[in-house]
Write an enzyme that holds these catalytic residues in place. Structure first.
Site, PDB file in Angstrom:
ATOM      1  N   TRP A  24     -16.815  26.418  -8.947  1.00 19.60           N
ATOM      2  CA  TRP A  24     -18.031  25.621  -8.793  1.00 19.60           C
ATOM      3  C   TRP A  24     -19.260  26.489  -8.541  1.00 19.60           C
ATOM      4  O   TRP A  24     -20.374  26.109  -8.901  1.00 19.60           O
ATOM      5  CB  TRP A  24     -17.852  24.569  -7.703  1.00 19.60           C
ATOM      6  N   LYS A  65     -15.834  12.649  -1.356  1.00 23.06           N
ATOM      7  CA  LYS A  65     -14.722  13.326  -0.710  1.00 23.06           C
ATOM      8  C   LYS A  65     -14.656  12.996   0.785  1.00 23.06           C
ATOM      9  O   LYS A  65     -13.630  12.535   1.279  1.00 23.06           O
ATOM     10  CB  LYS A  65     -14.830  14.837  -0.919  1.00 23.06           C
ATOM     11  N   ASP A 107     -23.990  24.144  -1.202  1.00 27.54           N
ATOM     12  CA  ASP A 107     -23.200  23.082  -1.810  1.00 27.54           C
ATOM     13  C   ASP A 107     -22.044  22.794  -0.857  1.00 27.54           C
ATOM     14  O   ASP A 107     -21.115  23.590  -0.729  1.00 27.54           O
ATOM     15  CB  ASP A 107     -22.678  23.535  -3.175  1.00 27.54           C
TER      16      ASP A 107
END
Length: 357
Positions: free
Chosen positions: A100, A192, A168
């Site tokens: 990511w 999440k 992030d």
């Protein structure tokens, strides 16, 4: 037996939140309208979004010097939107901790941003996080992925750098306690730890929100001025996130949930450390609280494990396609009993299959 969902996202919601949603579905706050029907222009929703902002800033221990934006498009959209809004010299640094982080680099570059990789653990197959980050003086900021869902790594504390940080936090949002003293932006998807799919949250220092010529849906100044309601926001997702924020607040906040997450992850890691069948490749000081990867080293045996786990109501343990094996995501809503049930099954599976591998 309860069903435990170990998916990397969308993930489990707290049971009490689901019960509240069930109660609000037919008529929200006695309005006669379902919570899925209320207008984003109504007083009903104005109160929801205002409370969600306050709860989030309080849980992050941030002042009202920060703006909260409730957006759509996933964290992936923000890989480009953030540098387009705040990278004044169009030159940023990136700490490469895995998939990511690389995606964030690629999307920023597509937006015309120069990205320097200032630290990387690629040479170690991303089995740890970079411990040494070269100091820089000319960067607008450094982008850091705090937790890596695919590689199963995370930062326990934020590195101290000369440059401000953009974080992030998609997979450990409010799951670990960080000090945000040198952070410009905190962002992540809600699906999440904070709610359901469809909502992305950006927390940004207000003094960074300046006038620019970006298209409206990418433009933080316009989005902030419109209170995240330039167009119809994901009303139901914001409502759900606020219920989860309330739940976290009632539990005792981030310090308390971090303690619970440590208990869950330590239980699983303690088993893996002593297992003769399963292994975890991540260096111990880089292990994630929320995403635990493991395997037997035998693809067929891994497949057997996943099938039998599902038969025992332990769902979504298949690892990411890039690394294979298994992955147990122990996000905030996963109870200790879920981690315990997983370990009990791991022990049983190992006894029954020890001689196969």
């Amino acid at each position: 037996m309860s069903v435990y969902n170990f998916a990397a996202g969308p993930a489990m919601l707290p049971t009490s939140v689901i019960q509240q949603i069930k109660g609000d579905l037919p008529s929200f706050n006695g309005s006669g309208m379902s919570v899925m029907e209320i207008s984003h222009r109504s007083d009903l929703f104005e109160k929801i979004i205002a409370e969600a902002k306050t709860n989030l800033l309080n849980l992050l221990n941030l002042s009202d010097d920060y703006e909260v934006l409730f957006l759509q498009g996933g964290a992936t959209t923000q890989f480009a939107a953030i540098p387009m809004n705040i990278a004044k010299t169009k030159h940023i640094g990136l700490v490469d901790t895995g998939h990511w982080a690389v995606r964030a680099q690629e999307e920023a570059q597509k937006a015309g941003i120069k990205v320097d990789t200032i630290a990387s653990s690629k040479i170690d197959h991303y089995h740890d996080i970079p411990k040494v980050i070269k100091p820089q003086e000319t960067l607008d900021y450094v982008h850091l992925t705090t937790n890596n869902t695919i590689e199963g790594t995370s930062y326990k504390t934020l590195p101290e750098l000369n440059e401000p940080l953009v974080l992030d936090v998609s997979s450990n949002f409010l799951a670990q306690n960080y000090l945000f003293k040198n952070v410009d932006v905190i962002y992540g998807g809600a699906q999440k730890n904070l709610g359901i799919a469809g909502l992305t949250i950006v927390v940004i220092r207000k003094d960074l929100i300046t006038k620019n010529d970006l298209p409206s849906m990418w433009n933080y100044q316009i989005l902030a001025k419109k209170n995240s309601m330039l167009n119809t926001p994901p009303v139901f997702a914001i409502y759900t996130a606020n219920l989860v924020l309330r739940w976290l607040k009632d539990l005792g906040g981030v310090l308390e949930i971090e303690k619970r997450n440590l208990q869950k992850s330590n239980l699983v890691y303690d088993f893996l450390n002593n297992s003769k069948l399963f292994t975890n490749p991540v260096k111990k000081d880089s292990r994630s609280l929320t995403n635990i990867i493991f395997s037997t080293g035998n693809d067929e045996l891994d497949k057997k494990f996943i099938v039998e786990a599902e038969e025992n109501d332990l769902l979504n343990l298949k690892g990411h396609r890039l690394v294979g094996g298994m992955r147990a995501s122990l996000y905030n809503a996963m109870p200790y009993e879920g981690a315990k049930a997983l370990v009990e099954f791991l022990e049983k599976f190992e006894k029954e299959n020890r001689g196969i591998n």
